[in-house]
Scaffold this motif. Structure first.
Motif, PDB file in Angstrom:
ATOM      1  N   ILE A 103     -14.310  -2.339   2.016  1.00 33.31           N
ATOM      2  CA  ILE A 103     -12.959  -2.250   1.725  1.00 33.31           C
ATOM      3  C   ILE A 103     -12.207  -1.082   1.371  1.00 33.31           C
ATOM      4  N   PHE A 104     -12.967  -0.517   0.124  1.00 35.92           N
ATOM      5  CA  PHE A 104     -12.329   0.836  -0.296  1.00 35.92           C
ATOM      6  C   PHE A 104     -12.403   1.966   0.538  1.00 35.92           C
ATOM      7  N   LEU A 105     -13.225   1.773   1.318  1.00 35.45           N
ATOM      8  CA  LEU A 105     -13.620   3.007   2.348  1.00 35.45           C
ATOM      9  C   LEU A 105     -12.870   2.776   3.499  1.00 35.45           C
ATOM     10  N   ALA A 106     -12.090   1.863   3.878  1.00 35.82           N
ATOM     11  CA  ALA A 106     -11.474   1.544   4.818  1.00 35.82           C
ATOM     12  C   ALA A 106     -10.196   2.368   5.130  1.00 35.82           C
ATOM     13  N   LYS A 107     -10.211   3.069   6.004  1.00 33.16           N
ATOM     14  CA  LYS A 107      -8.931   4.228   6.323  1.00 33.16           C
ATOM     15  C   LYS A 107      -8.536   3.777   7.833  1.00 33.16           C
ATOM     16  N   GLY A 108      -7.318   3.485   7.970  1.00 29.41           N
ATOM     17  CA  GLY A 108      -6.882   3.397   9.403  1.00 29.41           C
ATOM     18  C   GLY A 108      -6.717   1.889   9.969  1.00 29.41           C
ATOM     19  N   VAL A 109      -6.119   1.713  10.971  1.00 30.76           N
ATOM     20  CA  VAL A 109      -5.887   0.375  11.575  1.00 30.76           C
ATOM     21  C   VAL A 109      -7.291  -0.159  11.968  1.00 30.76           C
ATOM     22  N   LEU A 141     -11.568  -4.199  11.358  1.00 25.79           N
ATOM     23  CA  LEU A 141     -13.082  -4.557  11.184  1.00 25.79           C
ATOM     24  C   LEU A 141     -13.103  -5.246  10.097  1.00 25.79           C
ATOM     25  N   VAL A 142     -12.665  -5.036   8.864  1.00 21.92           N
ATOM     26  CA  VAL A 142     -12.704  -5.702   7.624  1.00 21.92           C
ATOM     27  C   VAL A 142     -12.213  -7.130   7.715  1.00 21.92           C
ATOM     28  N   GLY A 178       4.626   5.700   2.441  1.00 20.32           N
ATOM     29  CA  GLY A 178       4.921   4.888   1.260  1.00 20.32           C
ATOM     30  C   GLY A 178       4.580   3.403   1.980  1.00 20.32           C
ATOM     31  N   VAL A 179       5.324   3.136   2.865  1.00 23.45           N
ATOM     32  CA  VAL A 179       5.214   1.645   3.541  1.00 23.45           C
ATOM     33  C   VAL A 179       3.725   1.562   4.083  1.00 23.45           C
ATOM     34  N   VAL A 180       3.240   2.456   4.586  1.00 27.66           N
ATOM     35  CA  VAL A 180       1.837   2.518   5.202  1.00 27.66           C
ATOM     36  C   VAL A 180       1.047   2.137   3.935  1.00 27.66           C
ATOM     37  N   ARG A 181       1.051   2.941   2.919  1.00 24.66           N
ATOM     38  CA  ARG A 181       0.213   2.582   1.823  1.00 24.66           C
ATOM     39  C   ARG A 181       0.309   1.391   0.963  1.00 24.66           C
ATOM     40  N   ALA A 182       1.594   0.901   1.104  1.00 22.11           N
ATOM     41  CA  ALA A 182       1.873  -0.525   0.641  1.00 22.11           C
ATOM     42  C   ALA A 182       1.327  -1.595   1.299  1.00 22.11           C
ATOM     43  N   VAL A 183       1.276  -1.491   2.740  1.00 22.69           N
ATOM     44  CA  VAL A 183       0.559  -2.531   3.401  1.00 22.69           C
ATOM     45  C   VAL A 183      -0.993  -2.338   3.300  1.00 22.69           C
ATOM     46  N   ALA A 184      -1.474  -1.186   3.182  1.00 21.42           N
ATOM     47  CA  ALA A 184      -2.642  -0.991   2.874  1.00 21.42           C
ATOM     48  C   ALA A 184      -3.519  -1.436   1.686  1.00 21.42           C
ATOM     49  N   MET A 185      -2.766  -1.226   0.724  1.00 16.99           N
ATOM     50  CA  MET A 185      -2.971  -1.857  -0.667  1.00 16.99           C
ATOM     51  C   MET A 185      -2.965  -3.150  -0.810  1.00 16.99           C
ATOM     52  N   ALA A 186      -1.847  -4.048  -0.154  1.00 13.94           N
ATOM     53  CA  ALA A 186      -1.748  -5.327  -0.119  1.00 13.94           C
ATOM     54  C   ALA A 186      -2.969  -5.826   0.554  1.00 13.94           C
TER      55      ALA A 186
END
Length: 168
Positions: free
Chosen positions: A36-42, A47-48, A106-114
């Motif tokens: 999960i923490f290595l996941a980057k990108g859509v 896949l996760v 910021g929006v992309v990072r917020a979605v990724a963190m959620a």
């Protein structure tokens, strides 16, 4: 509000995940968290998501139960999203309200963190707490940490504390 929360509850069952050795489940949970923490990108998040859905299917735990476990995290999700939206700079402004500029990054990072928080909660609950009894989980932690006895680490007490922490 929280009377129907299933967080950390064990659901006896006969699924493949229920039958899996608790030590394997602990190792799988660690690998899952790293994934999960290595996941980057859509693509990585997709896949996760697919892997999490696969785990939920294997466990035969109803999706409604999984969603109930995420319910107490709504406040944490909202606060995390707001922090990432408003305090994450970027180069692509979406809009400005008063003196606050909201950036696309910021929006992309917020979605990724959620998504990370949701995946962590759903996946680790299914792998560990929903499909493994507390006693089996404590024993598995103790067996995995048993090599630390050689350097005088109180493995039994440590495994009991970790098991209690997982339950709460």
């Amino acid at each position: 509000m929280l009377k129907d929360v299933t967080l950390g509850q064990f659901f006896p069952g006969n699924s493949i995940l229920h039958k899996l050795d608790p030590r394997i489940k602990l190792i799988l949970a660690v690998v899952y968290i790293v994934m999960i923490f290595l996941a980057k990108g859509v693509t990585a998040y997709a896949l996760v998501f697919l892997f999490t859905a696969f785990l939920i299917g294997l466990s035969r735990i109803p999706i409604k139960t999984i969603l109930k476990s995420i319910k107490p995290l709504l406040i944490v999700l909202i606060i995390t999203a707001l922090i990432n939206i408003f305090w994450n700079g970027g180069t692509t402004p979406l809009f400005t309200v008063w003196r606050i500029t909201v950036y696309q990054e910021g929006v992309v990072r917020a979605v990724a963190m959620a998504l990370r928080i949701i995946f962590l909660m759903a996946g680790t609950s299914v792998i560990l707490t929903y499909t493994t009894s507390p006693i089996a989980l404590t024993d598995a932690i103790e067996r995995l940490l048993s090599p630390l006895r050689a350097i005088k680490v109180p493995v039994h007490e440590l495994s009991m504390m970790m098991s209690i922490a997982l339950r709460f």
